[in-house]
Every structure is written in C-alpha cells, then in structure tokens.
Design a protein around this motif. Sequence first.
Motif, PDB file in Angstrom:
ATOM      1  N   MET A   1     -21.697   2.426  40.234  1.00  0.00           N
ATOM      2  CA  MET A   1     -20.707   2.685  39.184  1.00  0.00           C
ATOM      3  C   MET A   1     -19.623   3.633  39.706  1.00  0.00           C
ATOM      4  O   MET A   1     -18.430   3.423  39.486  1.00  0.00           O
ATOM      5  N   ALA A   2     -20.073   4.679  40.406  1.00  0.00           N
ATOM      6  CA  ALA A   2     -19.125   5.666  40.932  1.00  0.00           C
ATOM      7  C   ALA A   2     -18.153   4.993  41.893  1.00  0.00           C
ATOM      8  O   ALA A   2     -16.946   5.253  41.867  1.00  0.00           O
TER       9      ALA A   2
ATOM     10  N   GLN B   1     -17.092   2.004  41.867  1.00  0.00           N
ATOM     11  CA  GLN B   1     -16.078   1.227  41.143  1.00  0.00           C
ATOM     12  C   GLN B   1     -14.992   2.129  40.582  1.00  0.00           C
ATOM     13  O   GLN B   1     -13.801   1.804  40.631  1.00  0.00           O
ATOM     14  N   VAL B   2     -15.415   3.283  40.059  1.00  0.00           N
ATOM     15  CA  VAL B   2     -14.433   4.232  39.531  1.00  0.00           C
ATOM     16  C   VAL B   2     -13.538   4.714  40.672  1.00  0.00           C
ATOM     17  O   VAL B   2     -12.311   4.777  40.552  1.00  0.00           O
ATOM     18  N   ILE B   3     -14.171   5.029  41.821  1.00  0.00           N
ATOM     19  CA  ILE B   3     -13.406   5.540  42.955  1.00  0.00           C
ATOM     20  C   ILE B   3     -12.378   4.509  43.421  1.00  0.00           C
ATOM     21  O   ILE B   3     -11.212   4.849  43.673  1.00  0.00           O
TER      22      ILE B   3
ATOM     23  N   TRP C   1     -26.026   4.508  40.004  1.00  0.00           N
ATOM     24  CA  TRP C   1     -24.985   5.526  39.832  1.00  0.00           C
ATOM     25  C   TRP C   1     -23.935   5.399  40.925  1.00  0.00           C
ATOM     26  O   TRP C   1     -22.731   5.461  40.667  1.00  0.00           O
TER      27      TRP C   1
ATOM     28  N   GLY D   1     -10.951   2.257  41.661  1.00  0.00           N
ATOM     29  CA  GLY D   1      -9.868   2.239  40.674  1.00  0.00           C
ATOM     30  C   GLY D   1      -8.933   3.421  40.837  1.00  0.00           C
ATOM     31  O   GLY D   1      -7.706   3.272  40.842  1.00  0.00           O
ATOM     32  N   VAL D   2      -9.545   4.607  41.017  1.00  0.00           N
ATOM     33  CA  VAL D   2      -8.738   5.828  41.138  1.00  0.00           C
ATOM     34  C   VAL D   2      -7.891   5.769  42.405  1.00  0.00           C
ATOM     35  O   VAL D   2      -6.690   6.096  42.390  1.00  0.00           O
TER      36      VAL D   2
ATOM     37  N   SER E   1     -24.991  -5.460  38.590  1.00  0.00           N
ATOM     38  CA  SER E   1     -25.489  -4.117  38.281  1.00  0.00           C
ATOM     39  C   SER E   1     -27.015  -4.118  38.219  1.00  0.00           C
ATOM     40  O   SER E   1     -27.670  -3.224  38.756  1.00  0.00           O
TER      41      SER E   1
END
Lengths: 298, 230
Positions: free
Chosen positions: B171-172, B174-176, B168, B178-179, B155
């Motif tokens: 991080m986004a 990584q969330v994507i 950003w 996961g989703v 990071s």
Amino acid sequence: MTAAISVSGLTRRYGRQLALNGVTVDFEGASITGLLGRNGAGKTTLMRIIAGHELASAGSVRVFGAEPLENSALLRRMVFIRENQIYPEFKVRHAIRTASWFYPNWCGELAETLLEEFDLPTDRAIKKLSHGMRSALGIVISLAARAEVTLLDEPNSGLDAVARRRFYDLLLREYAEYPRTVLLSTHLVDEVADLLERVVVIDHGCVVLDACSDDLRGTATRVSGRPLDVEEFVAGRLSWGRATSRSHESVVVGGVLDDADRLWARELHLDLRTLSLQEMMVHVVDQTTEDYARETVA
Amino acid sequence: MSTLVKVVRYHLVKPDNLVFVPWAVLVVGFAVNVMVVATTFGGQSTIRYMGTLAALYLTFSVGGVTSITRALPLGLGLGLSRRSFYLGTVLTAVSLAVVYGLILALLQAIERWTHGWGLSMGVFRAPFILEGPWYLTWLMSFVLLTLLFVWGVWSGLVYRRWNLIGLWAFMAAQVIVGVVAALVVTWMGAWHHVGHFFVTLSAPGIAGVVALFAMLFLAGGFATIRRVAV
C-alpha cells in the motif's frame, strides 16, 4: 515397481528453522503409509510440498515421475485437505459440490454415504462446524474424490471414538475397492496401526524410521523384573529405555524374541510385553531427540 | 467442462460475496439517497450527484480480496494449479463486470428517463466519467469494476505471500508512486499539461487508461501468485 511419490533430498527452511532436512523417501502406488511424528516434526510440510502447496528450499519431489508444482494434469490426480483447511464462507454442501466438479472419479453416492455416517449437516456453515466435524468434512472430500494420490493430514483429529472407528472401516473398504496411494499423518498411532502397510516416522525434519509395519510388529519388547535377572537377559542385546529402582528394572530390547528367549524369560520370572507401534515411535523419537540435542550442543 | 469454467462455478456456487452483497449495498444506499433527497432537497432542478455507486465498486473489490484469502486455499487443495485458479478467478470477475456494466447502463438510462428518479438525483451518473451514451457507461463500468477486483486480488496475494508487513509495504509503495509522480509533475511545472491531457481525453480514452492500470495489476497478481504458499 516405480514409486508413485518419490522425494529426494527435500529441504524446507523457514528463516533459521529447518522444517524438513534432506528428506529422501519413496511411496509406492496402491499403499497406505502412516506419516508419524510429533507436532512440528515436518509431516504437514512434507505433504504440502508433495501437493505443490509449498515450495521446497532444496531437493525434489516427483509424483508419477513428474514435478507436481503447477502441473495441472498431475495435480488433478491428487487431493489434499489440510487439518486446518481454510474454506470460503461455504455451507457443507457448497464444498462438496465444488469438489465434485474437480475430480473425474468423484463418487457422489459415496459422498452421500460418508456425510450420513459422520452425521454432517449439509446445510451447516463450515465455520460453525466443530473441530471433529471439519475433520469429517475433509475425510468426505478426500475419499469421495477417489484421487490416485490421497493425502490425509490428521484426518482423525477431533473425531469422537465412534466416528474414528467408522473412518478406519470406510478407509479400508474404499481402499479395497479403489486402491490408491494414501499418505496419512496422525498422532493416534495405535488406532491406525492395523491400517498401515508402512510407517514413516519424521522427527526434526528428518526421516528417523521407515519400515513395513509387519516387519516392525514384535521387534521391540519391554522386559521387566528383578534388576539382576533383567540384566542377565538383556546382556548382549540392543537395549534402551532403562528404568531402574532398587527392586525392579525395566528395559526395552530390540529384535524379535524366539521361543528359547521366552522360555528363558519365564525361568527368570521376567515380564515380557511387546511394544505397540505408538510406543516404538515414542522410543525412536526420544532417541533421535537425544542425538539431536547432542549434535546441536556439539 | 474446462477447468477455468469450473473455477468460475466455484466462485459462484455461493454467490453472496460477488453478487448479493455488492447489489444489496447499492440498493440500501439508493434507498437512503431517495429518503434523504425526498425529505430535504425536493424540487431541485440541477442534478445532485450522490456517489453511492462507489459502494458497489468497493464491495466488488473486497470480493477480489476474499477470492484469494478464502477461496485459493481450498482451490489448491482440490488439485488446481495456481495458474488455473488465477485465470478462472479473473474470468469470473470479467464476466460479472460485463453483466454489471450492462445493468448499470440500463439503470442510468432509467435515471435519465425519469429525470433522476423524479428527484434530480445522479446515482448512476457521474460528471466526466459516467455521463455519455449507454455503451460508454457500460465500458467505463466494466473497466473500473475489473480494475478494482484485480487490485483486490493482487492485495490479497501480497498478504498471503508476505503477510501484513508485505501488505503495508504494498500500500505504501502505491502511495509513494503517486506522490513521486505528483512531485515530478510539479517540478516540471507540467500540471497544466496533465490537466489538459485529462480534459481532452475522451471517455473511451479514460477507459483506456483505467484498462491499462487493470492490465498492470493483472500482471502483478500473476507474478505474485506463482510462488504463493497455502
């Protein structure tokens, strides 16, 4: 003699801005070179690329014949503490100790002496140091490292007059004892003029002047007096920087003036004043700025 | 002395961020746990899991971030290559994680022996991941600490190279990931398979999955640092 640092066609672009524009310049081993120019001229960018901290957009840098980027064996022979160096949350002594591990020729005794000369408290947190003290810390590390290539980025910035004088003396003494390739960028041109063997002026990312400082000395003179007399004296010479009023004119002429010239000037009641290195730099940069503006408009 | 060892010494010359702060945070958290449990839930016999250990992991992760944002610039200034700095930084983290894992395993043993510090507390135990024998606790702590540190390092590197916007996006992304993974599992109606996978996965198996992610982040960080400018 092969150059210690050889820069060729070096270009660095940041978006639409050209920080360096095809810079080609060599730096000899065992020499002190002044890297002069205005803020944002490209001095620090040039040093950063030489030290492998920044990547070139085009062109090449060779240090002792090899590419410095990610070259461990070569990087070990260089030191480069930036003017706004970022440090970890260290006290002064932590930074000094760390530096001592990385340089084979590190001189602890010298570091001690320098810390004393600059009145640097080793137990003070670096982030609590004043601007000048941070500069001093950079100087201590850079000189005590005794690295073959020593890049000094605005080392005298923020230092008081006493500390600056000490720095110049120490640099010369250290250099005499352990000659190395020193590149020194600065705004205080006249103060360091006597230290420099060579002067490289950068403006808008280009080298606009590259000369031995001995050769430069006395090569520009400001001539002032009555307009008619000045014009008579200046006719046929390289001249610039003309400032005229009704009864007074002053012009800078290039080239060394010989005894005959000086005699003639005295007969015309002209005042002759040799330009300092700083004034010459300002003139050179002014000229190129005009050219630059003209080119950009065209 | 090899260059990598010098880098380790550089990171530990002032050990506040990587040593003192993580453990100080844990000690304070533990003290708060003891006070709260002793005054409110005294006399319980079932284990109360506290989750305080997360503080240690998170501060260690922050240490990974600062090793890049603060320590990398001076490291390069002192003539280190990015590669040496990176490998030395990872060596620092792995060495500390080995030792910290041992300390945590020891604390867990004491916790068991004293029946949760006399208060049925589960500070150094966690259901499913930290409840086996000491060597599994050590292994799990080691891989988790390494993972979080390396994630912090990566990071930090993304921030150095592409600034806040890059961070950003990182991080986004990584969330994507996961989703999207969750959606794929849902569409395939495979949640019971996933559940089954993790339930049947033994503690070493989970440690293996964590280690796999750590390796992935390690490779990502290495790819990112190669063109970082300071």
